[in-house]
Design a protein around this motif. Structure first.
Motif, mmCIF file in Angstrom:
data_model
loop_
_atom_site.group_PDB
_atom_site.id
_atom_site.type_symbol
_atom_site.label_atom_id
_atom_site.label_comp_id
_atom_site.label_asym_id
_atom_site.label_seq_id
_atom_site.Cartn_x
_atom_site.Cartn_y
_atom_site.Cartn_z
ATOM 1 N N SER A 27 121.312 122.002 24.727
ATOM 2 C CA SER A 27 121.436 121.194 23.510
ATOM 3 C C SER A 27 122.661 120.294 23.604
ATOM 4 C CB SER A 27 121.558 122.105 22.277
ATOM 5 O OG SER A 27 122.766 122.838 22.358
ATOM 6 N N THR B 248 121.932 117.829 15.845
ATOM 7 C CA THR B 248 121.799 118.656 17.046
ATOM 8 C C THR B 248 120.455 118.353 17.696
ATOM 9 O OG1 THR B 248 123.163 120.387 16.078
ATOM 10 C CG2 THR B 248 121.773 121.015 17.935
ATOM 11 N N GLU C 70 125.059 117.576 20.598
ATOM 12 C CA GLU C 70 125.147 117.020 19.252
ATOM 13 C C GLU C 70 125.328 115.516 19.363
ATOM 14 O OE1 GLU C 70 126.949 120.690 16.694
ATOM 15 O OE2 GLU C 70 128.378 119.424 17.750
#
Length: 139
Positions: free
Chosen positions: A92, A110, A94
């Motif tokens: 992941s 996110t 942001e």
């Protein structure tokens, strides 16, 4: 007696009139009219806060005015907190938007990255034993 009351009343009115005339301005007196100078910035406005202008009269009297907040400027986007995806684990990062003028964070999102999965790669030979003239090899 009635004449006496009228005389006293007239005298009192005359004294009050003289006192009133004594309080009036004479031709030599002047009334001050403000003469303000140029506006000066006391506080600069920011993206979110008003600024302040001020100007001063020769007598010292001050006058103020506000300057509107500027609002956020051009947006600057960056990727933060990146976690790389692997074959078995998702990753992941942001996606963050900042004001390019003041640096305030305007938004944050996110973004998930799916696991990459396994891919066929080069075959690796383990425990390899080379063949000789008399023996077969193995791995």
């Amino acid at each position: 007696m009635k004449k006496m009351k009228i005389f006293i009343l007239a005298a009192a009115l005359a004294v009050c009139g003289l006192m009133t005339l004594a309080a009036c301005e004479t031709p030599d007196d002047t009334v001050h009219t403000h003469s303000f100078g140029e506006w000066e910035v006391v506080t600069e406005p920011t993206c979110t806060e008003e600024g302040k202008l001020e100007r001063t009269c020769s007598c010292g009297e001050k006058e103020t005015s506000s300057i509107s907040a500027l609002g956020h400027g051009k947006e600057m986007t960056v990727r933060e907190n990146e976690v790389a995806a692997t074959c078995t684990e998702s990753g992941s990062y942001e996606y963050v938007v900042y004001c390019s003028v003041c640096g305030d964070e305007m938004s944050r999102k996110t973004v998930e990255i799916a696991a990459l999965g396994h891919t066929s790669g080069k075959t690796v030979k383990e425990n390899e034993v080379a063949a000789t003239c008399t023996e077969q090899g193995s791995y």
